[in-house]
Design a protein around this motif. Structure first.
Motif, PDB file in Angstrom:
ATOM      1  N   PHE A 163       0.797  -1.223   0.000  1.00 56.14           N
ATOM      2  CA  PHE A 163       0.000   0.000   0.000  1.00 56.14           C
ATOM      3  C   PHE A 163       0.836   1.283   0.000  1.00 56.14           C
ATOM      4  O   PHE A 163       0.486   2.236  -0.714  1.00 56.14           O
ATOM      5  CB  PHE A 163      -1.058  -0.045   1.106  1.00 56.14           C
ATOM      6  CG  PHE A 163      -2.064  -1.128   0.815  1.00 56.14           C
ATOM      7  CD1 PHE A 163      -2.957  -0.989  -0.231  1.00 56.14           C
ATOM      8  CD2 PHE A 163      -2.058  -2.316   1.514  1.00 56.14           C
ATOM      9  CE1 PHE A 163      -3.846  -1.999  -0.561  1.00 56.14           C
ATOM     10  CE2 PHE A 163      -2.953  -3.343   1.206  1.00 56.14           C
ATOM     11  CZ  PHE A 163      -3.844  -3.177   0.164  1.00 56.14           C
ATOM     12  N   ILE A 187      -6.578   0.724  -0.992  1.00 56.58           N
ATOM     13  CA  ILE A 187      -6.534   0.100   0.341  1.00 56.58           C
ATOM     14  C   ILE A 187      -7.961  -0.046   0.893  1.00 56.58           C
ATOM     15  O   ILE A 187      -8.823   0.807   0.656  1.00 56.58           O
ATOM     16  CB  ILE A 187      -5.646   0.926   1.307  1.00 56.58           C
ATOM     17  CG1 ILE A 187      -5.384   0.131   2.585  1.00 56.58           C
ATOM     18  CG2 ILE A 187      -6.230   2.293   1.606  1.00 56.58           C
ATOM     19  CD1 ILE A 187      -4.215   0.659   3.399  1.00 56.58           C
ATOM     20  N   GLY A 188      -8.177  -1.144   1.567  1.00 59.27           N
ATOM     21  CA  GLY A 188      -9.509  -1.409   2.122  1.00 59.27           C
ATOM     22  C   GLY A 188      -9.713  -0.656   3.416  1.00 59.27           C
ATOM     23  O   GLY A 188      -9.721  -1.256   4.494  1.00 59.27           O
ATOM     24  N   LYS A 221      -3.901  -7.169  11.896  1.00 55.93           N
ATOM     25  CA  LYS A 221      -2.629  -7.167  11.166  1.00 55.93           C
ATOM     26  C   LYS A 221      -1.494  -7.461  12.152  1.00 55.93           C
ATOM     27  O   LYS A 221      -0.628  -8.303  11.893  1.00 55.93           O
ATOM     28  CB  LYS A 221      -2.439  -5.799  10.511  1.00 55.93           C
ATOM     29  CG  LYS A 221      -1.204  -5.632   9.677  1.00 55.93           C
ATOM     30  CD  LYS A 221      -1.266  -4.237   9.063  1.00 55.93           C
ATOM     31  CE  LYS A 221      -0.072  -3.890   8.255  1.00 55.93           C
ATOM     32  NZ  LYS A 221      -0.228  -2.556   7.643  1.00 55.93           N
ATOM     33  N   TYR A 240      -3.000 -12.054   1.477  1.00 56.31           N
ATOM     34  CA  TYR A 240      -2.791 -10.816   2.249  1.00 56.31           C
ATOM     35  C   TYR A 240      -1.289 -10.754   2.571  1.00 56.31           C
ATOM     36  O   TYR A 240      -0.764 -11.668   3.217  1.00 56.31           O
ATOM     37  CB  TYR A 240      -3.651 -10.900   3.509  1.00 56.31           C
ATOM     38  CG  TYR A 240      -3.579  -9.738   4.460  1.00 56.31           C
ATOM     39  CD1 TYR A 240      -3.546  -8.417   4.031  1.00 56.31           C
ATOM     40  CD2 TYR A 240      -3.589  -9.967   5.833  1.00 56.31           C
ATOM     41  CE1 TYR A 240      -3.507  -7.368   4.934  1.00 56.31           C
ATOM     42  CE2 TYR A 240      -3.553  -8.925   6.744  1.00 56.31           C
ATOM     43  CZ  TYR A 240      -3.514  -7.632   6.288  1.00 56.31           C
ATOM     44  OH  TYR A 240      -3.474  -6.587   7.185  1.00 56.31           O
ATOM     45  N   ASN A 266      -9.419 -11.696   1.598  1.00 57.40           N
ATOM     46  CA  ASN A 266      -8.715 -10.525   1.107  1.00 57.40           C
ATOM     47  C   ASN A 266      -7.494 -11.074   0.358  1.00 57.40           C
ATOM     48  O   ASN A 266      -6.701 -11.778   0.968  1.00 57.40           O
ATOM     49  CB  ASN A 266      -8.261  -9.652   2.277  1.00 57.40           C
ATOM     50  CG  ASN A 266      -7.500  -8.431   1.823  1.00 57.40           C
ATOM     51  OD1 ASN A 266      -7.512  -8.103   0.648  1.00 57.40           O
ATOM     52  ND2 ASN A 266      -6.857  -7.756   2.753  1.00 57.40           N
ATOM     53  N   TYR A 278     -13.353 -10.301   7.893  1.00 64.46           N
ATOM     54  CA  TYR A 278     -14.470  -9.820   7.057  1.00 64.46           C
ATOM     55  C   TYR A 278     -15.737 -10.654   7.233  1.00 64.46           C
ATOM     56  O   TYR A 278     -16.625 -10.617   6.391  1.00 64.46           O
ATOM     57  CB  TYR A 278     -14.027  -9.823   5.581  1.00 64.46           C
ATOM     58  CG  TYR A 278     -12.841  -8.920   5.326  1.00 64.46           C
ATOM     59  CD1 TYR A 278     -13.025  -7.558   5.102  1.00 64.46           C
ATOM     60  CD2 TYR A 278     -11.550  -9.414   5.342  1.00 64.46           C
ATOM     61  CE1 TYR A 278     -11.939  -6.715   4.899  1.00 64.46           C
ATOM     62  CE2 TYR A 278     -10.449  -8.577   5.141  1.00 64.46           C
ATOM     63  CZ  TYR A 278     -10.655  -7.240   4.919  1.00 64.46           C
ATOM     64  OH  TYR A 278      -9.583  -6.393   4.715  1.00 64.46           O
ATOM     65  N   LYS A 281     -13.482  -3.593  10.071  1.00 71.59           N
ATOM     66  CA  LYS A 281     -14.322  -3.559   8.888  1.00 71.59           C
ATOM     67  C   LYS A 281     -15.800  -3.733   9.228  1.00 71.59           C
ATOM     68  O   LYS A 281     -16.648  -3.556   8.372  1.00 71.59           O
ATOM     69  CB  LYS A 281     -13.859  -4.627   7.887  1.00 71.59           C
ATOM     70  CG  LYS A 281     -12.340  -4.610   7.614  1.00 71.59           C
ATOM     71  CD  LYS A 281     -11.865  -3.359   6.891  1.00 71.59           C
ATOM     72  CE  LYS A 281     -10.370  -3.121   7.001  1.00 71.59           C
ATOM     73  NZ  LYS A 281      -9.495  -3.882   6.183  1.00 71.59           N
ATOM     74  N   TYR A 341     -14.691  -6.755  -1.217  1.00 69.89           N
ATOM     75  CA  TYR A 341     -13.708  -6.658  -2.294  1.00 69.89           C
ATOM     76  C   TYR A 341     -14.220  -7.336  -3.560  1.00 69.89           C
ATOM     77  O   TYR A 341     -14.857  -8.389  -3.495  1.00 69.89           O
ATOM     78  CB  TYR A 341     -12.383  -7.321  -1.888  1.00 69.89           C
ATOM     79  CG  TYR A 341     -11.708  -6.650  -0.723  1.00 69.89           C
ATOM     80  CD1 TYR A 341     -11.397  -5.288  -0.763  1.00 69.89           C
ATOM     81  CD2 TYR A 341     -11.381  -7.367   0.430  1.00 69.89           C
ATOM     82  CE1 TYR A 341     -10.784  -4.661   0.316  1.00 69.89           C
ATOM     83  CE2 TYR A 341     -10.763  -6.741   1.516  1.00 69.89           C
ATOM     84  CZ  TYR A 341     -10.473  -5.393   1.443  1.00 69.89           C
ATOM     85  OH  TYR A 341      -9.865  -4.773   2.508  1.00 69.89           O
ATOM     86  N   ARG A 344      -7.893  -5.676  -7.685  1.00 68.36           N
ATOM     87  CA  ARG A 344      -8.915  -5.643  -6.637  1.00 68.36           C
ATOM     88  C   ARG A 344      -9.537  -4.260  -6.555  1.00 68.36           C
ATOM     89  O   ARG A 344      -8.824  -3.252  -6.590  1.00 68.36           O
ATOM     90  CB  ARG A 344      -8.265  -5.989  -5.287  1.00 68.36           C
ATOM     91  CG  ARG A 344      -9.262  -6.184  -4.168  1.00 68.36           C
ATOM     92  CD  ARG A 344      -8.571  -6.281  -2.806  1.00 68.36           C
ATOM     93  NE  ARG A 344      -8.182  -4.971  -2.306  1.00 68.36           N
ATOM     94  CZ  ARG A 344      -7.670  -4.737  -1.115  1.00 68.36           C
ATOM     95  NH1 ARG A 344      -7.436  -5.735  -0.284  1.00 68.36           N
ATOM     96  NH2 ARG A 344      -7.366  -3.504  -0.739  1.00 68.36           N
TER      97      ARG A 344
HETATM   98  C1  MLT Z   1      -6.324  -4.067   2.549  1.00 70.18           C
HETATM   99  O1  MLT Z   1      -6.552  -3.125   1.815  1.00 70.18           O
HETATM  100  O2  MLT Z   1      -5.923  -5.155   2.132  1.00 70.18           O
HETATM  101  C2  MLT Z   1      -6.578  -3.873   4.000  1.00 70.18           C
HETATM  102  O3  MLT Z   1      -6.685  -2.552   4.346  1.00 70.18           O
HETATM  103  C3  MLT Z   1      -5.548  -4.535   4.743  1.00 70.18           C
HETATM  104  C4  MLT Z   1      -5.698  -4.423   6.191  1.00 70.18           C
HETATM  105  O4  MLT Z   1      -6.802  -4.461   6.727  1.00 70.18           O
HETATM  106  O5  MLT Z   1      -4.640  -4.317   6.834  1.00 70.18           O
END
Ligand code: MLT
Length: 412
Positions: free
Chosen positions: A17, A43-44, A111, A134, A189, A220, A251, A349, A390
């Motif tokens: 990222f 980025i999620g 994380k 991931y 992810n 998730y 999330k 996603y 993605r």
């Molecule tokens: C992602 O975009 O893959 C997430 O933000 C990763 C995360 O939650 O660390």
């Protein structure tokens, strides 16, 4: 002269990222007009404000911190009992799953937990990851010296990569060989694929047979819409003897900026010593947390607790519905463009095959340049992600609609 950890020098480029951020910044600096209409679906990261029940709990907790009689200093390193109880009761026991309050370890993020868990495992484990994956699962193993160097495609020697692809719906089956530690993420992810009960059962059976341990990332799970799909690995018989589960408030409650998550370590879970004796992992993780962590702040834990109140739950559901609604809009957009697509139904996603045979980064550059939309290149998640990208559904509805419209209008 001090020595550094040589393993860090094996890491390929920057973390995904920050690398995307660097490229986007260079583009925006060079094209200030395009920068004004930039929409980020990389980025999620959640976009919607915290639920009102959380804000109220935060205000109350801050007031408590401001009065001598209710002030709190250090809390328990594993989390306050009332939060561990709320989690175990609501997320597990209310669903018929056997999880005790003290099997919950509250932390500042999944994380961190996914990386920190390696503290309690030996360096001799054979580690399997799905691909795409991931990146945290891979990079933390590299940092801990569990791999050899990376090849030109970024795959590290010593890791067992289990390729996901369109044919297996991005849910790899257990390998034919023996591995000791396995990372699974469902809903996934980056692909948005969700493991069925039958698929997860095959993994649990495999782990029991090989005395392996599954590190199950369920960050998730709140996005699962199909009632037949498992939310927790502990829904599968035998999983208490072969799995650790990671959960997050990022999330579901929108806590990416708040930092609160938890790990479930069953007291029945054993691993072996070098000399072959079997020991429970629960006391090791507890020891690790009490030694290296001082707990999540009191106001944040009160905020997490509020997610389980009746109003909190309704507000969380509304957030999830909002992001899943974005997923529908985006799925319709990329579907109308005729692209091959996975995910987005029980996950935030969408996983898209790059049109016209472009590489993932070529597609990233083209979408950034022509649609002024940031996506995440699939190759950043591993070799098997090459040729895919993605789209994150964490956005306002207006932005999701605009992105769908811009992607549909692109010429390839
Ligand atoms: C992602 O975009 O893959 C997430 O933000 C990763 C995360 O939650 O660390």
């Amino acid at each position: 002269m001090a020595y550094l950890n040589d393993s860090y020098l094996k890491l390929k480029a920057g973390y995904l990222f920050p690398e995307i951020g660097r490229r986007v910044k260079a583009f925006c600096d060079a094209h200030p007009d395009a920068a004004k209409r930039l929409i980020r679906c990389g980025i999620g990261d959640v976009t919607e404000p915290l639920p009102p029940a959380v804000i109220a709990a935060l205000h109350r907790a801050v007031d408590e911190m401001g009065a001598r009689a209710t002030f709190k200093g250090y809390g328990p390193e594993q989390g306050y009992e009332w939060l561990r109880a709320a989690i175990a009761q609501n997320d597990f026991r209310a669903r018929g799953l056997e999880v005790a309050d003290d099997e919950i370890f509250v932390s500042d993020g999944s994380k961190c937990d996914c990386g920190n868990i390696l503290d309690i495992f030996g360096g001799q484990n054979r580690i399997a990851v799905t691909d795409p994956v991931y990146p945290v699962y891979v990079d933390t193993n590299v940092m801990d010296g569990h791999t050899g160097p990376a090849d030109a495609a970024g795959a590290y020697a010593g890791l067992v990569y289990l390729p996901g692809n369109a044919a297996n719906g991005f849910v790899p089956e257990p390998p034919m060989e023996a591995v000791d530690l396995i990372y699974l993420c469902s809903p996934n992810n980056p692909t948005g694929a969700v493991m069925t009960r039958a698929q997860l059962t095959r993994w649990v059976r495999y782990a029991l047979e090989y005395r392996a341990i599954i590190l199950f990332d369920a960050a998730y799970e709140a996005y699962i819409t199909d009632p037949a799909l498992p939310h927790s690995i502990f829904e599968i018989p035998g999983a208490r003897d072969c799995a650790i589960e990671f959960r997050s408030f990022s999330k579901n409650g929108g806590f990416t900026g708040m930092r609160c998550a938890f790990t479930v370590v069953p007291k029945t879970l054993l691993a072996q010593t070098e000399s072959g004796e079997r020991h429970p992992l629960h006391p090791l993780w507890s020891r690790r947390m009490t030694t290296k962590f001082n707990g999540v702040s009191y106001p944040v834990q009160r905020a997490a607790e509020a997610l389980y109140s009746a109003t909190g739950r309704t507000q969380v559901r509304a957030l999830i519905e909002h992001y899943l609604g974005n997923a529908q809009v985006l799925l319709a957009g990329v579907g109308a463009a005729g692209w091959r697509v996975f995910g987005g139904v029980s996950a935030p996603y969408i996983w898209v095959q790059t049109p016209a045979g472009l590489t993932s980064w070529e597609a990233f550059d083209k979408i950034l340049r022509e649609a002024n939309v940031v996506i995440t290149p699939g190759s950043g998640f591993g070799r098997a992600g090459e040729g895919w990208f993605r789209i994150s559904c964490f956005n306002s509805r207006a932005n999701a609609e605009e992105v769908a419209q811009r992607l549909r209008a692109m010429k390839w």
